[in-house]
Design a protein around this motif. Structure first.
Motif, PDB file in Angstrom:
ATOM      1  N   TRP A 114       0.836  -1.205   0.000  1.00 52.50           N
ATOM      2  CA  TRP A 114       0.000   0.000   0.000  1.00 52.50           C
ATOM      3  C   TRP A 114       0.872   1.257   0.000  1.00 52.50           C
ATOM      4  O   TRP A 114       0.640   2.179  -0.787  1.00 52.50           O
ATOM      5  N   LEU A 115       1.855   1.297   0.890  1.00 55.35           N
ATOM      6  CA  LEU A 115       2.744   2.458   0.987  1.00 55.35           C
ATOM      7  C   LEU A 115       3.460   2.713  -0.334  1.00 55.35           C
ATOM      8  O   LEU A 115       3.497   3.845  -0.829  1.00 55.35           O
ATOM      9  N   GLY A 116       4.009   1.667  -0.916  1.00 57.24           N
ATOM     10  CA  GLY A 116       4.733   1.811  -2.172  1.00 57.24           C
ATOM     11  C   GLY A 116       3.840   2.213  -3.328  1.00 57.24           C
ATOM     12  O   GLY A 116       4.215   3.043  -4.161  1.00 57.24           O
ATOM     13  N   CYS A 117       2.652   1.631  -3.382  1.00 58.00           N
ATOM     14  CA  CYS A 117       1.715   1.940  -4.464  1.00 58.00           C
ATOM     15  C   CYS A 117       1.290   3.406  -4.409  1.00 58.00           C
ATOM     16  O   CYS A 117       1.311   4.110  -5.419  1.00 58.00           O
ATOM     17  N   ILE A 118       0.950   3.868  -3.219  1.00 57.51           N
ATOM     18  CA  ILE A 118       0.517   5.259  -3.067  1.00 57.51           C
ATOM     19  C   ILE A 118       1.672   6.215  -3.345  1.00 57.51           C
ATOM     20  O   ILE A 118       1.510   7.198  -4.076  1.00 57.51           O
ATOM     21  N   SER A 119       2.846   5.917  -2.779  1.00 53.68           N
ATOM     22  CA  SER A 119       3.964   6.844  -2.965  1.00 53.68           C
ATOM     23  C   SER A 119       4.442   6.889  -4.414  1.00 53.68           C
ATOM     24  O   SER A 119       4.872   7.940  -4.887  1.00 53.68           O
ATOM     25  N   ALA A 120       4.358   5.793  -5.145  1.00 47.99           N
ATOM     26  CA  ALA A 120       4.737   5.809  -6.566  1.00 47.99           C
ATOM     27  C   ALA A 120       3.656   6.475  -7.412  1.00 47.99           C
ATOM     28  O   ALA A 120       3.956   7.195  -8.366  1.00 47.99           O
ATOM     29  N   ALA A 121       2.384   6.257  -7.052  1.00 41.32           N
ATOM     30  CA  ALA A 121       1.278   6.841  -7.821  1.00 41.32           C
ATOM     31  C   ALA A 121       1.262   8.366  -7.710  1.00 41.32           C
ATOM     32  O   ALA A 121       0.840   9.055  -8.647  1.00 41.32           O
ATOM     33  N   VAL A 122       1.747   8.901  -6.595  1.00 43.86           N
ATOM     34  CA  VAL A 122       1.792  10.351  -6.415  1.00 43.86           C
ATOM     35  C   VAL A 122       2.659  11.001  -7.493  1.00 43.86           C
ATOM     36  O   VAL A 122       2.386  12.119  -7.938  1.00 43.86           O
ATOM     37  N   LEU A 126       3.215  14.037 -12.172  1.00 41.94           N
ATOM     38  CA  LEU A 126       4.447  14.790 -12.444  1.00 41.94           C
ATOM     39  C   LEU A 126       5.226  14.162 -13.590  1.00 41.94           C
ATOM     40  O   LEU A 126       5.837  14.868 -14.402  1.00 41.94           O
ATOM     41  N   ASP A 127       5.200  12.826 -13.658  1.00 45.61           N
ATOM     42  CA  ASP A 127       5.871  12.132 -14.754  1.00 45.61           C
ATOM     43  C   ASP A 127       5.225  12.452 -16.094  1.00 45.61           C
ATOM     44  O   ASP A 127       5.917  12.645 -17.098  1.00 45.61           O
ATOM     45  N   VAL A 128       3.896  12.519 -16.111  1.00 46.11           N
ATOM     46  CA  VAL A 128       3.178  12.857 -17.352  1.00 46.11           C
ATOM     47  C   VAL A 128       3.525  14.286 -17.758  1.00 46.11           C
ATOM     48  O   VAL A 128       3.786  14.564 -18.934  1.00 46.11           O
ATOM     49  N   TYR A 129       3.542  15.192 -16.789  1.00 45.65           N
ATOM     50  CA  TYR A 129       3.908  16.582 -17.072  1.00 45.65           C
ATOM     51  C   TYR A 129       5.317  16.654 -17.664  1.00 45.65           C
ATOM     52  O   TYR A 129       5.554  17.344 -18.663  1.00 45.65           O
ATOM     53  N   ALA A 130       6.263  15.945 -17.042  1.00 45.22           N
ATOM     54  CA  ALA A 130       7.642  15.935 -17.541  1.00 45.22           C
ATOM     55  C   ALA A 130       7.710  15.342 -18.941  1.00 45.22           C
ATOM     56  O   ALA A 130       8.483  15.813 -19.787  1.00 45.22           O
ATOM     57  N   LEU A 131       6.899  14.315 -19.189  1.00 44.30           N
ATOM     58  CA  LEU A 131       6.877  13.675 -20.506  1.00 44.30           C
ATOM     59  C   LEU A 131       6.378  14.642 -21.581  1.00 44.30           C
ATOM     60  O   LEU A 131       6.917  14.676 -22.694  1.00 44.30           O
ATOM     61  N   PRO A 135       9.909  15.735 -23.681  1.00 50.93           N
ATOM     62  CA  PRO A 135       9.841  14.379 -24.222  1.00 50.93           C
ATOM     63  C   PRO A 135      11.245  13.845 -24.521  1.00 50.93           C
ATOM     64  O   PRO A 135      12.133  14.586 -24.927  1.00 50.93           O
ATOM     65  N   GLY A 136      11.408  12.576 -24.252  1.00 46.77           N
ATOM     66  CA  GLY A 136      12.690  11.940 -24.499  1.00 46.77           C
ATOM     67  C   GLY A 136      12.729  10.600 -23.788  1.00 46.77           C
ATOM     68  O   GLY A 136      11.818  10.236 -23.042  1.00 46.77           O
ATOM     69  N   TRP A 137      13.809   9.881 -24.011  1.00 50.68           N
ATOM     70  CA  TRP A 137      13.903   8.531 -23.466  1.00 50.68           C
ATOM     71  C   TRP A 137      13.932   8.538 -21.945  1.00 50.68           C
ATOM     72  O   TRP A 137      13.392   7.624 -21.311  1.00 50.68           O
ATOM     73  N   LEU A 138      14.536   9.556 -21.319  1.00 56.95           N
ATOM     74  CA  LEU A 138      14.606   9.591 -19.861  1.00 56.95           C
ATOM     75  C   LEU A 138      13.222   9.780 -19.246  1.00 56.95           C
ATOM     76  O   LEU A 138      12.851   9.082 -18.288  1.00 56.95           O
ATOM     77  N   SER A 139      12.442  10.701 -19.804  1.00 54.73           N
ATOM     78  CA  SER A 139      11.075  10.921 -19.308  1.00 54.73           C
ATOM     79  C   SER A 139      10.221   9.675 -19.487  1.00 54.73           C
ATOM     80  O   SER A 139       9.441   9.310 -18.602  1.00 54.73           O
ATOM     81  N   VAL A 140      10.370   9.019 -20.622  1.00 53.66           N
ATOM     82  CA  VAL A 140       9.617   7.790 -20.882  1.00 53.66           C
ATOM     83  C   VAL A 140      10.032   6.693 -19.898  1.00 53.66           C
ATOM     84  O   VAL A 140       9.183   5.989 -19.340  1.00 53.66           O
ATOM     85  N   ILE A 145       8.867   3.148 -15.434  1.00 49.80           N
ATOM     86  CA  ILE A 145       9.261   2.487 -14.189  1.00 49.80           C
ATOM     87  C   ILE A 145       8.219   2.736 -13.102  1.00 49.80           C
ATOM     88  O   ILE A 145       7.795   1.801 -12.412  1.00 49.80           O
ATOM     89  N   ASN A 146       7.802   3.988 -12.941  1.00 47.12           N
ATOM     90  CA  ASN A 146       6.788   4.277 -11.913  1.00 47.12           C
ATOM     91  C   ASN A 146       5.470   3.587 -12.208  1.00 47.12           C
ATOM     92  O   ASN A 146       4.800   3.097 -11.300  1.00 47.12           O
ATOM     93  N   LEU A 147       5.092   3.518 -13.477  1.00 45.97           N
ATOM     94  CA  LEU A 147       3.856   2.836 -13.846  1.00 45.97           C
ATOM     95  C   LEU A 147       3.944   1.339 -13.547  1.00 45.97           C
ATOM     96  O   LEU A 147       2.998   0.747 -13.018  1.00 45.97           O
ATOM     97  N   ILE A 148       5.072   0.743 -13.822  1.00 50.42           N
ATOM     98  CA  ILE A 148       5.265  -0.688 -13.532  1.00 50.42           C
ATOM     99  C   ILE A 148       5.217  -0.931 -12.026  1.00 50.42           C
ATOM    100  O   ILE A 148       4.588  -1.890 -11.570  1.00 50.42           O
ATOM    101  N   VAL A 149       5.868  -0.072 -11.250  1.00 52.47           N
ATOM    102  CA  VAL A 149       5.848  -0.227  -9.790  1.00 52.47           C
ATOM    103  C   VAL A 149       4.416  -0.134  -9.269  1.00 52.47           C
ATOM    104  O   VAL A 149       3.985  -0.970  -8.462  1.00 52.47           O
ATOM    105  N   VAL A 150       3.666   0.855  -9.727  1.00 52.89           N
ATOM    106  CA  VAL A 150       2.266   0.993  -9.290  1.00 52.89           C
ATOM    107  C   VAL A 150       1.466  -0.238  -9.699  1.00 52.89           C
ATOM    108  O   VAL A 150       0.699  -0.778  -8.900  1.00 52.89           O
ATOM    109  N   TRP A 151       1.658  -0.702 -10.928  1.00 53.73           N
ATOM    110  CA  TRP A 151       0.906  -1.865 -11.403  1.00 53.73           C
ATOM    111  C   TRP A 151       1.233  -3.111 -10.579  1.00 53.73           C
ATOM    112  O   TRP A 151       0.332  -3.840 -10.160  1.00 53.73           O
ATOM    113  N   VAL A 152       2.515  -3.375 -10.339  1.00 50.44           N
ATOM    114  CA  VAL A 152       2.922  -4.565  -9.582  1.00 50.44           C
ATOM    115  C   VAL A 152       2.365  -4.517  -8.161  1.00 50.44           C
ATOM    116  O   VAL A 152       1.802  -5.503  -7.665  1.00 50.44           O
ATOM    117  N   LEU A 153       2.488  -3.364  -7.503  1.00 45.34           N
ATOM    118  CA  LEU A 153       2.022  -3.261  -6.123  1.00 45.34           C
ATOM    119  C   LEU A 153       0.496  -3.281  -6.032  1.00 45.34           C
ATOM    120  O   LEU A 153      -0.068  -3.914  -5.126  1.00 45.34           O
TER     121      LEU A 153
END
Length: 162
Positions: A114-122, A126-131, A135-140, A145-153
């Motif tokens: 729960w802690l990890g899912c919420i903290s990554a989802a926050v 910001l990641d979408v804004y940065a993207l 735009p670039g490979w780093l933003s993507v 990575i954050n999307l995968i962490v949220v999905w797994v948790l």
């Protein structure tokens, strides 16, 4: 009453069979973030504001920036002992949070998912804004990575409750 003379019982690690196998990988990732935050907080305390102010002035001179404009002026004024101690304390608190989360994920605790899912989802907005803005490979990569962490948790939490 506790029998002091009784041999201590070992607690055996018994992972949840429904837990996602990626929890340990995320735990290592979170522990690494905690270690980096701890190193940064320690570095701030060891250095103090004087070298930071000197480095800022060297950057201003090297890149011919206006020291009386915008973020540069704010940063120059903000570099003082109190702000450095506050930044180090925030870094230490962040490191402790990441270490607690990493321990919980390693031990397959639901609260840690729960802690990890919420903290990554926050971070996702910001990641979408940065993207969009940069735009670039780093933003993507950061967004992915954050999307995968949220999905797994989130998947781990869902499987445990169903």
């Amino acid at each position: 009453m506790i029998d002091v003379g009784a041999p201590s019982q070992e607690r055996h690690y018994n992972p949840d069979p429904h837990a996602h196998p990626g929890l340990h990988a995320i735990a290592i990732f979170e522990a690494a973030k905690g270690l980096l935050a701890l190193l940064a907080a320690s570095g701030l305390e060891i250095l103090g504001p004087v070298p930071l102010q000197r480095w800022l002035h060297e950057l201003i001179n090297r890149f011919q920036l206006d020291p009386h404009h915008g973020a540069i002026e704010w940063l120059s004024n903000a570099l003082n002992p109190d702000s450095v101690h506050l930044a180090a304390a925030i870094g230490l608190a962040y490191a402790l949070l990441r270490f607690v989360e990493a321990w919980g994920l390693w031990r397959v605790r639901t609260w840690a998912s729960w802690l990890g899912c919420i903290s990554a989802a926050v971070y996702l907005p910001l990641d979408v804004y940065a993207l969009v803005q940069h735009p670039g490979w780093l933003s993507v990569a950061v967004f992915a990575i954050n999307l995968i962490v949220v999905w797994v948790l989130a998947r781990d939490i869902f499987k445990r409750h169903h």
